[in-house]
Scaffold this active site. Structure first.
Site, PDB file in Angstrom:
ATOM      1  CG  ASP A   1     -10.219 -30.886 -11.678  1.00 36.20           C
ATOM      2  OD1 ASP A   1     -10.062 -29.656 -11.631  1.00 36.20           O
ATOM      3  OD2 ASP A   1      -9.292 -31.695 -11.889  1.00 36.20           O
TER       4      ASP A   1
ATOM      5  CE  LYS B   1     -12.892 -26.598  -6.683  1.00 36.89           C
ATOM      6  NZ  LYS B   1     -12.568 -27.876  -7.347  1.00 36.89           N
TER       7      LYS B   1
ATOM      8  N   GLY C   1      -8.253 -24.719 -11.886  1.00 39.83           N
ATOM      9  CA  GLY C   1      -8.808 -24.422 -13.205  1.00 39.83           C
ATOM     10  C   GLY C   1     -10.306 -24.588 -13.082  1.00 39.83           C
ATOM     11  CG  HIS C   2     -12.316 -23.005 -10.329  1.00 38.19           C
ATOM     12  ND1 HIS C   2     -12.597 -22.361  -9.157  1.00 38.19           N
ATOM     13  CD2 HIS C   2     -11.519 -24.048  -9.985  1.00 38.19           C
ATOM     14  CE1 HIS C   2     -11.990 -22.976  -8.146  1.00 38.19           C
ATOM     15  NE2 HIS C   2     -11.322 -24.000  -8.646  1.00 38.19           N
TER      16      HIS C   2
ATOM     17  NE  ARG D   1       8.386 -17.641  10.285  1.00 37.49           N
ATOM     18  CZ  ARG D   1       8.899 -18.091  11.410  1.00 37.49           C
ATOM     19  NH1 ARG D   1       8.744 -17.418  12.521  1.00 37.49           N
ATOM     20  NH2 ARG D   1       9.587 -19.229  11.429  1.00 37.49           N
TER      21      ARG D   1
ATOM     22  CD  GLN E   1      -6.148 -26.142  -5.263  1.00 42.51           C
ATOM     23  OE1 GLN E   1      -6.151 -25.426  -4.295  1.00 42.51           O
ATOM     24  NE2 GLN E   1      -5.958 -25.665  -6.474  1.00 42.51           N
TER      25      GLN E   1
ATOM     26  CB  ALA F   1      -9.531 -26.881 -16.214  1.00 40.48           C
TER      27      ALA F   1
ATOM     28  CB  THR G   1      -1.681 -29.730 -16.321  1.00 38.96           C
ATOM     29  OG1 THR G   1      -2.602 -30.689 -15.794  1.00 38.96           O
ATOM     30  CG2 THR G   1      -1.100 -28.910 -15.192  1.00 38.96           C
TER      31      THR G   1
ATOM     32  NE  ARG H   1      -9.929 -32.845 -14.585  1.00 36.99           N
ATOM     33  CZ  ARG H   1     -10.879 -31.977 -14.922  1.00 36.99           C
ATOM     34  NH1 ARG H   1     -12.095 -32.384 -15.204  1.00 36.99           N
ATOM     35  NH2 ARG H   1     -10.611 -30.683 -14.954  1.00 36.99           N
TER      36      ARG H   1
ATOM     37  CE  LYS I   1     -17.878 -33.583 -15.832  1.00 33.20           C
ATOM     38  NZ  LYS I   1     -16.473 -33.329 -16.194  1.00 33.20           N
TER      39      LYS I   1
ATOM     40  CB  SER J   1     -24.543 -29.778 -12.368  1.00 29.56           C
ATOM     41  OG  SER J   1     -24.027 -29.384 -13.616  1.00 29.56           O
TER      42      SER J   1
HETATM   43  P1  GDP Z   1     -13.618 -27.176 -10.894  1.00 27.93           P
HETATM   44  O1  GDP Z   1     -12.133 -27.118 -10.860  1.00 27.93           O
HETATM   45  O2  GDP Z   1     -14.190 -27.820  -9.686  1.00 27.93           O
HETATM   46  O3  GDP Z   1     -14.254 -25.852 -11.197  1.00 27.93           O
HETATM   47  O4  GDP Z   1     -13.988 -28.155 -12.123  1.00 27.93           O
HETATM   48  P2  GDP Z   1     -13.332 -28.122 -13.595  1.00 27.93           P
HETATM   49  O5  GDP Z   1     -13.834 -26.932 -14.319  1.00 27.93           O
HETATM   50  O6  GDP Z   1     -11.862 -28.317 -13.519  1.00 27.93           O
HETATM   51  O7  GDP Z   1     -13.907 -29.468 -14.183  1.00 27.93           O
HETATM   52  C1  GDP Z   1     -15.277 -29.686 -14.340  1.00 27.93           C
HETATM   53  C2  GDP Z   1     -15.555 -29.955 -15.828  1.00 27.93           C
HETATM   54  O8  GDP Z   1     -16.846 -30.497 -15.978  1.00 27.93           O
HETATM   55  C3  GDP Z   1     -15.561 -28.698 -16.680  1.00 27.93           C
HETATM   56  O9  GDP Z   1     -15.136 -29.014 -17.971  1.00 27.93           O
HETATM   57  C4  GDP Z   1     -17.013 -28.277 -16.660  1.00 27.93           C
HETATM   58  O10 GDP Z   1     -17.365 -27.501 -17.799  1.00 27.93           O
HETATM   59  C5  GDP Z   1     -17.685 -29.617 -16.703  1.00 27.93           C
HETATM   60  N1  GDP Z   1     -18.985 -29.712 -16.026  1.00 27.93           N
HETATM   61  C6  GDP Z   1     -19.416 -29.080 -14.901  1.00 27.93           C
HETATM   62  N2  GDP Z   1     -20.616 -29.527 -14.528  1.00 27.93           N
HETATM   63  C7  GDP Z   1     -20.960 -30.475 -15.441  1.00 27.93           C
HETATM   64  C8  GDP Z   1     -22.095 -31.342 -15.576  1.00 27.93           C
HETATM   65  O11 GDP Z   1     -23.007 -31.350 -14.767  1.00 27.93           O
HETATM   66  N3  GDP Z   1     -22.075 -32.214 -16.619  1.00 27.93           N
HETATM   67  C9  GDP Z   1     -21.071 -32.250 -17.522  1.00 27.93           C
HETATM   68  N4  GDP Z   1     -21.137 -33.132 -18.513  1.00 27.93           N
HETATM   69  N5  GDP Z   1     -19.992 -31.446 -17.428  1.00 27.93           N
HETATM   70  C10 GDP Z   1     -19.938 -30.588 -16.397  1.00 27.93           C
HETATM   71  P1  IMO Z   2      -9.310 -27.169  -8.973  1.00 28.57           P
HETATM   72  O1  IMO Z   2      -9.489 -25.927  -8.147  1.00 28.57           O
HETATM   73  C1  IMO Z   2      -7.431 -31.060  -9.383  1.00 28.57           C
HETATM   74  C2  IMO Z   2      -3.429 -31.471  -7.680  1.00 28.57           C
HETATM   75  C3  IMO Z   2      -2.254 -31.696  -8.621  1.00 28.57           C
HETATM   76  C4  IMO Z   2      -1.361 -32.553  -7.748  1.00 28.57           C
HETATM   77  C5  IMO Z   2      -1.568 -31.928  -6.357  1.00 28.57           C
HETATM   78  C6  IMO Z   2      -0.503 -30.935  -5.954  1.00 28.57           C
HETATM   79  O2  IMO Z   2      -9.420 -26.929 -10.437  1.00 28.57           O
HETATM   80  O3  IMO Z   2     -10.200 -28.256  -8.487  1.00 28.57           O
HETATM   81  P2  IMO Z   2       0.037 -28.442  -6.689  1.00 28.57           P
HETATM   82  O4  IMO Z   2       0.364 -27.857  -8.027  1.00 28.57           O
HETATM   83  O5  IMO Z   2      -1.186 -27.861  -6.061  1.00 28.57           O
HETATM   84  O6  IMO Z   2       1.206 -28.451  -5.751  1.00 28.57           O
HETATM   85  O7  IMO Z   2      -0.286 -29.995  -6.989  1.00 28.57           O
HETATM   86  O8  IMO Z   2      -2.819 -31.293  -6.400  1.00 28.57           O
HETATM   87  N1  IMO Z   2      -4.230 -30.284  -7.959  1.00 28.57           N
HETATM   88  C7  IMO Z   2      -5.462 -30.323  -8.483  1.00 28.57           C
HETATM   89  N2  IMO Z   2      -6.197 -31.369  -8.937  1.00 28.57           N
HETATM   90  N3  IMO Z   2      -7.955 -29.826  -9.361  1.00 28.57           N
HETATM   91  C8  IMO Z   2      -7.246 -28.776  -8.889  1.00 28.57           C
HETATM   92  O9  IMO Z   2      -7.788 -27.550  -8.718  1.00 28.57           O
HETATM   93  C9  IMO Z   2      -5.928 -28.993  -8.459  1.00 28.57           C
HETATM   94  N4  IMO Z   2      -4.957 -28.207  -7.955  1.00 28.57           N
HETATM   95  C10 IMO Z   2      -3.941 -28.996  -7.641  1.00 28.57           C
HETATM   96  O10 IMO Z   2      -2.664 -32.376  -9.789  1.00 28.57           O
HETATM   97  O11 IMO Z   2      -1.845 -33.872  -7.696  1.00 28.57           O
HETATM   98 MG    MG Z   3     -10.492 -27.704 -12.017  1.00 29.71          MG
END
Ligand code: GDP
Ligand code: IMO
Ligand code: MG
Length: 425
Positions: free
Chosen positions: A13, A16, A40-41, A142, A225, A300, A302, A306, A332, A414
């Site tokens: 999170d 990315k 969840g991107h 496998r 992740q 994003a 569940t 966080r 952020k 960012s």
């Molecule tokens: P990812 O899983 O690495 O793609 O990140 P997530 O999308 O799960 O979480 C990042 C959150 O921060 C999302 O809600 C984005 O819209 C938000 N976000 C990303 N960059 C920035 C930033 O520079 N500032 C703020 N305030 N929010 C951001």
């Molecule tokens: P993105 O790509 C944050 C965490 C889960 C749990 C552990 C194992 O959005 O950054 P799993 O379901 O993968 O077996 O869970 O990993 N987890 C994440 N935490 N961002 C994610 O993906 C995650 N994908 C899995 O919360 O602690």
């Molecule tokens: Mg995410």
């Protein structure tokens, strides 16, 4: 710059999705190489907020080929839902390919994920319960069913029957769960999905990737992740079941490490974690709650809150080392705007000594206390800044500290969730 890997440097999170979307307009191909819909991107395009779980974040550019690589585990129902959401928003999704070698998440994987978490009680990983771990277990045992198998009914049927026999026994006799799996009905359901996704499926996506590399095209490998959730290099066992680190990209997309030019680490300006497991710089209550509120830190995938904490330089240098980061995208930064003082963890104290190498065993990590330096905040809003020179001096000093700990230069900053809220250096 031809092949760039984008990798999370913390516990996921980091932003990315935003960074991938940002760089995608100049790319020819964007590839997801591991994980599944545990990811969840988020991509924010004006008033629309897209949360992509499986589809690469380059999908908004019709001329960018988006590939779900062999290393990804695919829940086809989720994939179809995601395609539909994008199509209703006007994105045709004709630029998507899925590897036939990617493994399929089956209903029993999701049930096993839940049953195993329930059994662990206090030691729960806090997985996303999307069946990711059990699907990877079957891959390595496998026993797995791959996307390509869905198009060979005999292969699919015998693999499914074999798995159902074992999983029913496990879930009912060991985990005490009542299940009612039926080969025919699961086959019918999954053959329906197979039919619906057929136009996207390629026998093996590594040929697409390697042909693109050969032609000098620009590729982005989008990690899911983060480094600290890596099954080998993270806080095991509180990790995911794949290799998000940069070297995982070569395996999960099927190309040579020789091709990689750039490894961009996505670094949140503070740290968050969802689920269980050690988190040395966690702030419980107080500023931790503020960061959650200001940064909208809710999962994003569940929706879980966080956990939030100060920037951890020990984690940063571990990630820089394991991934071989060539530059950083700090995200952020704006979330820290209101803070008077900001702490940065520069080392851990372990058994009376200062250490800078990340402990690989959580038993040791749990005994570590962060050693902080304090920096003055900037206490002004930076979310409209698009030029580095207009950042407050204290924000620049904070960024310098992050780069020093990473031993890598910052190329992107960012300052908000939207596409335009970015500073390029
Ligand atoms: P990812 O899983 O690495 O793609 O990140 P997530 O999308 O799960 O979480 C990042 C959150 O921060 C999302 O809600 C984005 O819209 C938000 N976000 C990303 N960059 C920035 C930033 O520079 N500032 C703020 N305030 N929010 C951001
Ligand atoms: P993105 O790509 C944050 C965490 C889960 C749990 C552990 C194992 O959005 O950054 P799993 O379901 O993968 O077996 O869970 O990993 N987890 C994440 N935490 N961002 C994610 O993906 C995650 N994908 C899995 O919360 O602690
Ligand atoms: Mg995410």
């Amino acid at each position: 710059m031809t092949v760039t890997i984008i990798v999370g440097t913390q516990w996921g999170d980091e932003g990315k999705g935003k960074i991938t979307d940002l760089l995608s307009r100049d790319m020819d191909m964007v590839v997801r190489y591991q994980g599944g819909n545990n990811a969840g991107h988020t991509v924010v395009i004006k008033e629309d907020v897209f949360k992509l779980h499986l589809i690469p974040s380059g999908i908004f550019f019709a001329n960018v080929q988006c590939v779900i690589g062999n290393g990804v585990v695919v829940d086809p129902a989720v994939l179809l839902g995601e395609i539909e959401t994008l199509q209703t928003k006007g994105f045709a999704v004709n630029n998507l390919n899925i590897s036939g070698q990617a493994h399929v998440i089956m209903p029993y994987h999701k049930d096993l994920d839940k049953a195993q978490e329930k059994r662990k009680e206090a030691g729960r990983i806090g997985t996303t319960c999307r069946g990711i771990g059990p699907c990877y277990v079957d891959k390595y045992s496998r026993y797995g069913i791959r996307i390509a198998d869905l198009y060979n009914q005999n292969v699919f049927k015998s693999a499914l029957a074999w798995n159902l026999e074992e999983k029913t026994f496990l879930l009912e006799k060991f985990y005490g769960m009542k299940v009612d799996y039926n080969v025919e009905s699961i086959m019918e359901e999954y053959l329906g999905y197979a039919h619906a996704i057929k136009k996207y499926v390629v026998e093996e996506s590594s040929s697409l990737v390697n042909n693109a590399i050969k032609k000098g095209k620009k590729l982005l490998l989008e990690g899911a992740q983060g480094t600290m959730l890596d099954v080998d290099h993270g806080t095991y066992p509180f990790v995911t079941s794949s290799n998000p680190v940069s070297s995982g990209a070569c395996v999960g997309a099927g190309f040579s490490p020789k091709a990689v030019n750039d490894i961009l680490g996505v670094v949140k300006a503070y740290v968050t974690r969802v689920g269980g497991g050690p988190f040395p710089t966690e702030i419980e209550g107080g500023v931790g709650d503020k960061l959650r509120e200001w940064g909208h830190e809710y999962g994003a995938t569940t929706g879980r809150p966080r956990r939030c904490g100060w920037f951890d330089g020990v984690v940063m240098s571990h990630a820089a080392k394991i991934n071989g980061l060539t530059s950083l995208a700090v995200t952020k930064l704006d979330v820290l705007d209101k803070l008077e003082r900001i702490k940065v963890c520069v080392a851990y104290e372990y058994q009376g000594k200062e250490i800078k190498d990340f402990p690989t065993e959580i038993y040791r990590l749990e005994q570590c206390k962060p050693v902080y330096v304090e920096m003055p905040g900037w206490q002004e809003s930076i979310d409209k800044v698009t030029d580095y020179k207009y950042l407050p001096a204290n924000a620049k000093k904070y960024l310098d500290k992050l780069a020093e700990l990473a031993e890598a230069p910052i190329s992107l900053i960012s300052v908000g969730a939207e596409r335009g809220q970015i500073i390029r250096i």
